[in-house]
Design a protein around this motif. Structure first.
Motif, PDB file in Angstrom:
ATOM      1  N   THR A  26       0.833  -1.194   0.000  1.00  0.00           N
ATOM      2  CA  THR A  26       0.000   0.000   0.000  1.00  0.00           C
ATOM      3  C   THR A  26       0.870   1.247   0.000  1.00  0.00           C
ATOM      4  OG1 THR A  26      -0.115  -0.048   2.412  1.00  0.00           O
ATOM      5  CG2 THR A  26      -1.864  -1.178   1.207  1.00  0.00           C
ATOM      6  N   ASP A  27       0.280   2.377  -0.358  1.00  0.00           N
ATOM      7  CA  ASP A  27       1.036   3.629  -0.451  1.00  0.00           C
ATOM      8  C   ASP A  27       1.507   4.114   0.909  1.00  0.00           C
ATOM      9  OD1 ASP A  27      -1.231   4.833  -3.025  1.00  0.00           O
ATOM     10  OD2 ASP A  27       0.572   3.570  -3.174  1.00  0.00           O
ATOM     11  N   SER A  28       0.734   3.884   1.951  1.00  0.00           N
ATOM     12  CA  SER A  28       1.114   4.360   3.276  1.00  0.00           C
ATOM     13  C   SER A  28       2.314   3.610   3.845  1.00  0.00           C
ATOM     14  CB  SER A  28      -0.073   4.238   4.227  1.00  0.00           C
ATOM     15  OG  SER A  28      -0.477   2.894   4.341  1.00  0.00           O
ATOM     16  N   CYS A  29       2.611   2.449   3.336  1.00  0.00           N
ATOM     17  CA  CYS A  29       3.743   1.634   3.830  1.00  0.00           C
ATOM     18  C   CYS A  29       4.896   1.614   2.833  1.00  0.00           C
ATOM     19  CB  CYS A  29       3.283   0.207   4.133  1.00  0.00           C
ATOM     20  SG  CYS A  29       1.964   0.100   5.345  1.00  0.00           S
ATOM     21  N   GLN A  30       4.941   2.551   1.918  1.00  0.00           N
ATOM     22  CA  GLN A  30       5.959   2.526   0.873  1.00  0.00           C
ATOM     23  C   GLN A  30       7.359   2.718   1.436  1.00  0.00           C
ATOM     24  OE1 GLN A  30       5.342   5.466  -2.114  1.00  0.00           O
ATOM     25  NE2 GLN A  30       7.019   4.779  -3.415  1.00  0.00           N
ATOM     26  N   HIS A  31       7.492   3.631   2.433  1.00  0.00           N
ATOM     27  CA  HIS A  31       8.825   3.889   2.988  1.00  0.00           C
ATOM     28  C   HIS A  31       9.380   2.660   3.686  1.00  0.00           C
ATOM     29  CE1 HIS A  31       5.850   4.683   6.081  1.00  0.00           C
ATOM     30  NE2 HIS A  31       6.795   4.527   7.008  1.00  0.00           N
ATOM     31  N   VAL A  32       8.548   1.850   4.303  1.00  0.00           N
ATOM     32  CA  VAL A  32       9.021   0.628   4.968  1.00  0.00           C
ATOM     33  C   VAL A  32       9.250  -0.487   3.957  1.00  0.00           C
ATOM     34  CG1 VAL A  32       8.441  -1.115   6.697  1.00  0.00           C
ATOM     35  CG2 VAL A  32       7.877   1.278   7.115  1.00  0.00           C
ATOM     36  N   SER A  33       8.424  -0.534   2.907  1.00  0.00           N
ATOM     37  CA  SER A  33       8.580  -1.600   1.900  1.00  0.00           C
ATOM     38  C   SER A  33       9.904  -1.466   1.149  1.00  0.00           C
ATOM     39  CB  SER A  33       7.401  -1.556   0.937  1.00  0.00           C
ATOM     40  OG  SER A  33       7.390  -0.333   0.221  1.00  0.00           O
ATOM     41  N   VAL A  34      10.353  -0.215   0.923  1.00  0.00           N
ATOM     42  CA  VAL A  34      11.644  -0.014   0.230  1.00  0.00           C
ATOM     43  C   VAL A  34      12.787  -0.519   1.087  1.00  0.00           C
ATOM     44  CG1 VAL A  34      13.212   1.717  -0.700  1.00  0.00           C
ATOM     45  CG2 VAL A  34      10.752   1.922  -1.103  1.00  0.00           C
ATOM     46  N   LEU A  35      12.773  -0.168   2.374  1.00  0.00           N
ATOM     47  CA  LEU A  35      13.828  -0.632   3.272  1.00  0.00           C
ATOM     48  C   LEU A  35      13.796  -2.143   3.429  1.00  0.00           C
ATOM     49  CD1 LEU A  35      16.107   0.055   5.209  1.00  0.00           C
ATOM     50  CD2 LEU A  35      14.392   0.464   6.980  1.00  0.00           C
ATOM     51  N   TRP A  36      12.562  -2.709   3.543  1.00  0.00           N
ATOM     52  CA  TRP A  36      12.467  -4.174   3.668  1.00  0.00           C
ATOM     53  C   TRP A  36      12.947  -4.860   2.399  1.00  0.00           C
ATOM     54  CZ3 TRP A  36       9.516  -7.367   0.542  1.00  0.00           C
ATOM     55  CH2 TRP A  36       9.488  -8.724   0.892  1.00  0.00           C
ATOM     56  N   GLY A  37      12.632  -4.297   1.249  1.00  0.00           N
ATOM     57  CA  GLY A  37      13.082  -4.899  -0.006  1.00  0.00           C
ATOM     58  C   GLY A  37      14.599  -4.933  -0.111  1.00  0.00           C
ATOM     59  N   THR A  38      15.268  -3.861   0.337  1.00  0.00           N
ATOM     60  CA  THR A  38      16.742  -3.830   0.299  1.00  0.00           C
ATOM     61  C   THR A  38      17.321  -4.918   1.187  1.00  0.00           C
ATOM     62  OG1 THR A  38      16.651  -1.443  -0.094  1.00  0.00           O
ATOM     63  CG2 THR A  38      18.742  -2.364   0.650  1.00  0.00           C
ATOM     64  N   LEU A  39      16.804  -5.022   2.441  1.00  0.00           N
ATOM     65  CA  LEU A  39      17.319  -6.050   3.357  1.00  0.00           C
ATOM     66  C   LEU A  39      16.964  -7.456   2.870  1.00  0.00           C
ATOM     67  CD1 LEU A  39      16.399  -4.345   6.756  1.00  0.00           C
ATOM     68  CD2 LEU A  39      18.623  -4.377   5.606  1.00  0.00           C
ATOM     69  N   PHE A  40      15.781  -7.612   2.271  1.00  0.00           N
ATOM     70  CA  PHE A  40      15.356  -8.932   1.800  1.00  0.00           C
ATOM     71  C   PHE A  40      16.220  -9.397   0.628  1.00  0.00           C
ATOM     72  CE2 PHE A  40      12.253 -12.237   1.889  1.00  0.00           C
ATOM     73  CZ  PHE A  40      12.129 -12.693   0.595  1.00  0.00           C
ATOM     74  N   ASP A  41      16.510  -8.464  -0.309  1.00  0.00           N
ATOM     75  CA  ASP A  41      17.357  -8.842  -1.464  1.00  0.00           C
ATOM     76  C   ASP A  41      18.780  -9.143  -1.030  1.00  0.00           C
ATOM     77  OD1 ASP A  41      15.695  -6.542  -3.741  1.00  0.00           O
ATOM     78  OD2 ASP A  41      15.215  -8.612  -3.180  1.00  0.00           O
ATOM     79  N   GLU A  42      19.312  -8.383  -0.044  1.00  0.00           N
ATOM     80  CA  GLU A  42      20.668  -8.672   0.457  1.00  0.00           C
ATOM     81  C   GLU A  42      20.744 -10.085   1.035  1.00  0.00           C
ATOM     82  OE1 GLU A  42      22.081  -4.136   1.661  1.00  0.00           O
ATOM     83  OE2 GLU A  42      21.794  -5.688   3.193  1.00  0.00           O
ATOM     84  N   GLU A  43      19.703 -10.492   1.747  1.00  0.00           N
ATOM     85  CA  GLU A  43      19.718 -11.848   2.311  1.00  0.00           C
ATOM     86  C   GLU A  43      19.632 -12.909   1.214  1.00  0.00           C
ATOM     87  OE1 GLU A  43      20.341 -12.726   5.247  1.00  0.00           O
ATOM     88  OE2 GLU A  43      19.854 -14.850   5.145  1.00  0.00           O
ATOM     89  N   ILE A  50      18.350 -15.276  -6.564  1.00  0.00           N
ATOM     90  CA  ILE A  50      18.100 -14.058  -7.335  1.00  0.00           C
ATOM     91  C   ILE A  50      17.202 -13.137  -6.526  1.00  0.00           C
ATOM     92  CG2 ILE A  50      17.100 -13.122  -9.464  1.00  0.00           C
ATOM     93  CD1 ILE A  50      17.734 -15.793 -10.773  1.00  0.00           C
ATOM     94  N   PRO A  51      17.501 -11.836  -6.429  1.00  0.00           N
ATOM     95  CA  PRO A  51      16.627 -10.901  -5.686  1.00  0.00           C
ATOM     96  C   PRO A  51      15.232 -10.819  -6.332  1.00  0.00           C
ATOM     97  CG  PRO A  51      18.778  -9.931  -6.107  1.00  0.00           C
ATOM     98  CD  PRO A  51      18.741 -11.184  -6.916  1.00  0.00           C
ATOM     99  N   GLN A  52      14.242 -10.929  -5.517  1.00  0.00           N
ATOM    100  CA  GLN A  52      12.866 -10.918  -6.026  1.00  0.00           C
ATOM    101  C   GLN A  52      11.883 -10.276  -5.037  1.00  0.00           C
ATOM    102  OE1 GLN A  52      11.591 -14.976  -6.562  1.00  0.00           O
ATOM    103  NE2 GLN A  52      12.881 -15.714  -4.874  1.00  0.00           N
ATOM    104  N   ALA A  53      12.360  -9.322  -4.264  1.00  0.00           N
ATOM    105  CA  ALA A  53      11.474  -8.626  -3.318  1.00  0.00           C
ATOM    106  C   ALA A  53      10.410  -7.815  -4.055  1.00  0.00           C
ATOM    107  CB  ALA A  53      12.279  -7.720  -2.393  1.00  0.00           C
ATOM    108  N   SER A  54      10.841  -7.045  -5.066  1.00  0.00           N
ATOM    109  CA  SER A  54       9.866  -6.239  -5.814  1.00  0.00           C
ATOM    110  C   SER A  54       8.893  -7.120  -6.570  1.00  0.00           C
ATOM    111  CB  SER A  54      10.606  -5.306  -6.785  1.00  0.00           C
ATOM    112  OG  SER A  54      11.411  -6.077  -7.683  1.00  0.00           O
TER     113      SER A  54
END
Length: 846
Positions: A26-43, A50-54
């Protein structure tokens, strides 16, 4: 559709039934989803995946079970992002300081890292390449340059101004203590201005209006609307102070009360709510000390002011009664002669109207009829009348109010049995020797009544006694004070329909003794009608207390017996209290004062009319009084005192002084009291406590200690106790008829008939069949256990006296229930029918 399991993408826990889940896409959680996607892809990269958070967030399945995060992980990531942004800003400031000190010239600028921390939510809208704000702002003041250091608070305020966000500007200003102080002062100034506007004469606020109409029509919603119009800032502050998570229904009243206290403190005339609180305290009989203490807090008025307010409110308490009285006066004026006056129910008084009577028995019958409020409808026949009054006799008639004698010629046409022809004097001047009919038929009289349609009413009064006991009896012999007052009220008649009155006279008006006795005593037809009514009352008891009938017959029971005026009597009575008179009806002189005070509500009119004198062949003017008599209800004592006062004033000169405007009648409630006294006389004895089934033994059994020997002492308790006992007797008789031992048992098939063995079988029958079965059971109880003969010696000496006692109690008790139901429904015919049985009962009871 099977439910899907939701897994937290931050910690891996099952959050299917958890509360506070967040959706990262959702749009209200966009700032957290970006940070989570970075940490998720690093793991994923660390594990060689292959990174697939997005991909997971953008192309989620239809069940939407992915992309959910628990509240704890969402909060931690949000704080983590803010911490990274704060560290990044601090590091940027350190680099700027080092570059200003020329300590980084020898180093090469570092390249941007591939990993970037997403900005905080509040900084998403800001550009990442924005130029750095200056550290010092120069401002020219009085032609002298002054420099101000741009502090972080001022910097944030400047950014809020740049974004043009009023909410952010206000928030940043309130964060600065020095600025917040000035904001509070400005808000206080706005509130003071609003209070001045509310207290001004131009506003005409509700709180400054002390009229009786405003006190009666006060409304919290209207007051809050006024405050919102003239004091929005004040209301906003009070709404913020009274905010709760769960809304409360009294919030509006609390806000208005707080505003009223503030306005009362500022301007003393804004005291409408304080006056209302004072009236509530006065109605609750609060002490004077309570008024004095609350007045100091601006919550109420003083006791003296409250008394003046009560006197002001009660100044026109009887205005409605005077309006009813005025509505009857046009009807009195519109009749041009005595012959056109309605003669129904002693409706008007006219001192020139004569009822011809031949013996004293007719006069006695007429007086009895007037006292009992019986309806007299005489049969009229054409008669001729002529005044033969000399000049001397005329002067005497003018000086006194004695009735003028008229000569009546009897008509040859037959009239009703026991009713003499009604002859009245001619009111209009007529030629000598010309005979004119002056009496009209009952149909014309009824039509004349319907033409003006009066709003009739009656007055009811009763004694109000109380004893004042001193807290400490002194040696000087101070004793209790016995105070006797008189309370009265006016009741508007719900029925004033003359066209429905019977044309033929009531049997009680007949002077034939045999016919009179035959019609006063109950007949076989009356027995059948009373038995049907008792069966209906018993069916109500069976339906309320026996589950078998409650399940299957509740919808077909006659709860209200309709009659001719059922619709009118279903409406609420309009009652106007006339106050308490500090007079004792037991004293003759004070009873006369009571009637003289209440006589102001009697509609009466003085009319000048011309009377022709045949001996002198001329017309003279004579003043006549037309009066509308009112029923004056009360108990037996009040009726007796009223008649005594009228007898004492019978030699007065005017109808007003004679107190002839009242027709004393006994109210139905007092008949109930007398009937219970008769029941107590025969069935209640304090010596029968050991005899099972007696009223006194049952009273002790169910612990009804408030039931006393004299029902007048506590009528309500005796009435409730009698109804309980009668209900128990009816249910006991029903158990015998239905052949059951408990109320929860199913009646036998033989008792009900039609092959019905359960309430479900009875429910499947039609309405008529169910009503017939219920009526059959009720009538069986009436026929077996209720008798219409009282105070008779049993023929069989071996008869069960307990059974006889219970049957007699149930019989007279059912009459009491029938009479009470008739009063509740306003059925006058049923009331009179019950009275036919009460007459021999009261006669035998003495």
């Amino acid at each position: 559709m099977s439910s899907c399991v939701s897994i937290c993408v931050g910690c891996g826990l099952d959050i299917t039934n958890a509360s506070g889940r967040r959706l990262l896409y959702t749009d209200s959680c966009q700032h957290v989803s970006v940070l989570w996607g970075t940490l998720f892809d690093e793991e994923l990269i660390r594990r060689g995946i292959i990174p697939q958070a997005s991909t997971l967030l953008n192309s989620r399945p239809s069940d939407s079970s992915l992309g959910r995060m628990c509240r704890r992980c969402f909060t931690v990531l949000e704080r983590y992002g803010k911490l990274l942004n704060s560290i990044k800003e601090n590091v940027a400031k350190a680099v700027d300081q080092l570059m200003q000190a020329n300590m980084l010239n020898e180093f090469e600028p570092a390249t941007a890292n591939t990993y970037s921390v997403p900005p905080a939510p509040k900084r998403l809208a800001q550009s990442t390449n924005s130029s750095t704000s200056p550290d010092v702002v120069t401002h020219i003041h009085y032609k002298q340059p002054r420099s101000y250091v741009l502090t972080p608070k001022r910097k944030r305020l400047g950014k809020a101004l740049a974004r043009r966000s009023n909410k952010s500007i206000a928030g940043e200003c309130l964060k600065i203590p020095s600025v917040r102080q000035y904001i509070i002062q400005k808000i206080g100034k706005l509130v003071r201005i609003e209070l001045s506007v509310l207290c001004s004469n131009k506003t005409c606020s509700m709180l400054g209006n002390h009229s009786k109409q405003m006190l009666l029509e006060f409304n919290w919603g209207a007051l809050k609307t006024e405050l919102l119009i003239h004091g929005p800032v004040l209301v906003s502050l009070l709404e913020a102070c009274t905010y709760t998570k769960s809304p409360r229904i009294n919030r509006t009243a609390v806000i208005c009360m707080c505003a009223a206290l503030i306005l009362r403190h500022r301007f003393t005339k804004m005291c409408l709510l304080q006056k209302m609180i004072s009236l509530i305290l006065y109605a609750g009989h609060s002490d004077k000390q309570v008024f004095e203490r609350l007045q100091k807090l601006n919550i109420s008025m003083s006791y003296r002011t409250t008394v003046r307010l009560v006197n002001m409110l009660g100044s026109d308490f009887d205005v409605k009664v005077h309006e009813w009285r005025q509505s009857l006066l046009p009807g009195l004026r519109n009749f041009t002669s005595v012959s056109e006056l309605p003669l129904l129910n002693n409706l008007y008084y006219h001192r020139d109207a004569i009822i011809s009577s031949t013996d004293a028995s007719d006069e006695t019958s007429s007086e009895t009829s007037n006292d009992s409020n019986s309806f007299i409808a005489p049969s009229f026949s054409p008669v001729t009348s002529e005044f033969d009054i000399s000049e001397g006799e005329l002067s005497d008639a003018e000086q006194s109010t004695s009735t003028m004698v008229t000569s009546v010629e009897k008509s040859a046409e037959p009239v009703a049995v026991g009713v003499e022809p009604f002859a009245v004097g001619i009111e209009q001047p007529v030629a000598v020797g010309i005979e004119q009919p002056v009496a009209v038929g009952i149909e014309q009289t009824i039509e004349a009544c319907n033409n003006f349609g009066p709003t009739t009413y009656s007055i009811v009064g009763d004694n109000l006694d109380t004893n004042v006991r001193p807290r400490y009896k002194r040696a000087d012999g101070s004793s209790d004070q016995s105070l006797h007052y008189f309370h009265c009220l006016a009741v508007k008649d719900r029925i004033s329909e003359f066209s429905q009155l019977p044309i033929s006279p009531y049997h009680s008006c007949l002077n034939n003794i045999e016919t009179l006795a035959l019609n006063l005593l109950p007949t076989t037809k009356n027995d059948c009608a009373v038995m049907d009514i008792m069966a209906m009352l018993i069916s109500r008891v069976l339906t309320r207390h026996i589950p078998f009938f409650h399940f299957s017959c509740s919808d077909i029971v006659t709860w209200h017996l309709e009659h001719k005026y059922y619709k009118e009597m279903s409406a609420k009575s309009e009652v106007v209290p006339l106050g308490v008179l500090m007079l004792n009806e037991n004293k003759s002189d004070e009873m006369i004062q009571i009637l003289q005070h209440l006589h102001q509500y009697i509609p009466e009119e003085e009319i000048e009319e011309e009377v022709y004198i045949s001996s002198q062949q001329r017309c003279v003017k004579k003043c006549t009084v037309r009066q509308h008599k009112l029923l004056f209800g009360g108990d037996q004592l009040t009726v007796a005192r009223t008649r005594g006062a009228q007898t004492a004033m019978c030699n007065a000169t005017t109808p007003h002084m004679k107190l002839e405007g009242f027709i004393p009648t006994i109210q139905d409630w007092h008949t109930q009291v007398v009937l219970i006294e008769v029941i107590w006389k025969y069935f209640y004895s304090v010596d029968s406590g050991a005899e099972h089934g007696t009223l006194y033994q049952l009273r002790n059994l169910i612990n009804r200690n408030d039931v006393v020997k004299n029902p007048k002492g506590n009528f309500n308790s005796c009435d409730d106790f009698l109804q309980i006992i009668l209900t128990a007797h009816i249910l006991s008789a029903a158990c015998e008829i239905l052949e059951i031992t408990s109320l929860d048992d199913q009646p036998s098939a033989g008792a009900i008939g039609h092959g019905i063995t359960s309430s479900e079988d009875l429910w499947t029958c039609t309405n008529d069949e169910r009503r017939a079965i219920l009526t059959k059971i009720s009538k069986a109880i009436v026929e077996k256990f209720i008798t219409f003969s009282f105070n008779t010696t049993p023929n069989n000496a071996h008869r069960d006296e307990v059974h006889r006692y219970a049957c007699n109690l149930l019989s007279i008790g059912c009459f009491y229930l029938a009479y009470k139901d008739a009063i509740r429904e306003g059925d006058g015919e049923r009331v009179l029918e019950c009275w036919q049985y009460f007459l021999p009962i009261f006669h035998n009871a003495g």
